[in-house]
Design a protein around this motif. Structure first.
Motif, PDB file in Angstrom:
ATOM      1  N   ASP A   1       7.735  14.514   9.539  1.00  0.00           N
ATOM      2  CA  ASP A   1       6.319  14.733   9.240  1.00  0.00           C
ATOM      3  C   ASP A   1       6.088  15.343   7.853  1.00  0.00           C
ATOM      4  O   ASP A   1       4.946  15.454   7.403  1.00  0.00           O
TER       5      ASP A   1
ATOM      6  N   VAL B   1       7.883  14.123   5.057  1.00  0.00           N
ATOM      7  CA  VAL B   1       8.365  13.152   4.059  1.00  0.00           C
ATOM      8  C   VAL B   1       7.298  12.809   3.033  1.00  0.00           C
ATOM      9  O   VAL B   1       7.544  12.859   1.820  1.00  0.00           O
ATOM     10  N   GLN B   2       6.105  12.453   3.477  1.00  0.00           N
ATOM     11  CA  GLN B   2       5.070  12.027   2.534  1.00  0.00           C
ATOM     12  C   GLN B   2       4.661  13.153   1.599  1.00  0.00           C
ATOM     13  O   GLN B   2       4.518  12.946   0.396  1.00  0.00           O
ATOM     14  N   GLU B   3       4.501  14.351   2.129  1.00  0.00           N
ATOM     15  CA  GLU B   3       4.142  15.499   1.278  1.00  0.00           C
ATOM     16  C   GLU B   3       5.249  15.778   0.263  1.00  0.00           C
ATOM     17  O   GLU B   3       4.973  16.081  -0.899  1.00  0.00           O
ATOM     18  N   ASN B   4       6.493  15.659   0.691  1.00  0.00           N
ATOM     19  CA  ASN B   4       7.612  15.878  -0.223  1.00  0.00           C
ATOM     20  C   ASN B   4       7.579  14.858  -1.358  1.00  0.00           C
ATOM     21  O   ASN B   4       7.780  15.203  -2.518  1.00  0.00           O
ATOM     22  N   LYS B   5       7.305  13.597  -1.028  1.00  0.00           N
ATOM     23  CA  LYS B   5       7.228  12.554  -2.065  1.00  0.00           C
ATOM     24  C   LYS B   5       6.114  12.850  -3.063  1.00  0.00           C
ATOM     25  O   LYS B   5       6.293  12.665  -4.272  1.00  0.00           O
ATOM     26  N   VAL B   6       4.971  13.314  -2.579  1.00  0.00           N
ATOM     27  CA  VAL B   6       3.853  13.665  -3.461  1.00  0.00           C
ATOM     28  C   VAL B   6       4.249  14.812  -4.382  1.00  0.00           C
ATOM     29  O   VAL B   6       4.000  14.778  -5.593  1.00  0.00           O
ATOM     30  N   ASN B   7       4.885  15.830  -3.824  1.00  0.00           N
ATOM     31  CA  ASN B   7       5.307  16.986  -4.623  1.00  0.00           C
ATOM     32  C   ASN B   7       6.364  16.606  -5.650  1.00  0.00           C
ATOM     33  O   ASN B   7       6.366  17.129  -6.769  1.00  0.00           O
TER      34      ASN B   7
ATOM     35  N   GLN C   1       6.637  13.643  -7.069  1.00  0.00           N
ATOM     36  CA  GLN C   1       5.954  12.899  -8.128  1.00  0.00           C
ATOM     37  C   GLN C   1       5.232  13.829  -9.095  1.00  0.00           C
ATOM     38  O   GLN C   1       5.201  13.589 -10.299  1.00  0.00           O
TER      39      GLN C   1
ATOM     40  N   ASN D   1      15.386   7.688   5.511  1.00  0.00           N
ATOM     41  CA  ASN D   1      14.025   8.018   5.065  1.00  0.00           C
ATOM     42  C   ASN D   1      13.647   9.491   5.179  1.00  0.00           C
ATOM     43  O   ASN D   1      12.483   9.840   4.981  1.00  0.00           O
TER      44      ASN D   1
ATOM     45  N   ARG E   1       9.061  22.859  -0.200  1.00  0.00           N
ATOM     46  CA  ARG E   1      10.167  22.160   0.475  1.00  0.00           C
ATOM     47  C   ARG E   1      10.965  23.127   1.326  1.00  0.00           C
ATOM     48  O   ARG E   1      11.230  22.872   2.502  1.00  0.00           O
TER      49      ARG E   1
ATOM     50  N   SER F   1       9.337  24.186   4.465  1.00  0.00           N
ATOM     51  CA  SER F   1       9.114  23.120   5.450  1.00  0.00           C
ATOM     52  C   SER F   1      10.178  23.134   6.545  1.00  0.00           C
ATOM     53  O   SER F   1       9.995  22.513   7.585  1.00  0.00           O
TER      54      SER F   1
END
Length: 95
Positions: free
Chosen positions: A13, A15-21, A23, A47, A78, A81
């Protein structure tokens, strides 16, 4: 040259926030001298496991890069989390 690999596994849950951070700090890294370091991030087939590969021409450059505010914030969020002990840092030696 300093070469580092960092790997860690996040909860699905997050993963998406980590990818945004990620970037965010990668965008900020573009404002630094790209000829003095390289920083790449990958996600494994599961993933949820991220691998960060970086190299720096010296410790001074490494210090500058790793102290970019968005990178520090990425690390804080991170770590909070819940990485369940999966965080691993490896220093690589050139051959």
């Amino acid at each position: 040259m300093i070469n580092v690999i960092v790997s860690y596994t996040v909860n699905p849950d997050f993963v998406q926030e980590n990818k945004v951070n990620i970037q965010k700090f990668l965008n900020d890294f573009k404002n630094l001298d790209q000829s003095t370091f390289e920083y790449k991030v990958f996600v494994k087939e599961d993933n949820v496991t991220f691998v960060h590969y970086s190299n720096y021409i010296n410790e001074e450059v490494q210090h500058v890069v790793l102290n970019v505010p968005s990178f520090k914030e990425f690390q804080r969020v991170r770590d909070e989390s819940g990485l369940n002990g999966s965080h691993k840092v490896e220093i690589l030696q050139s051959i």
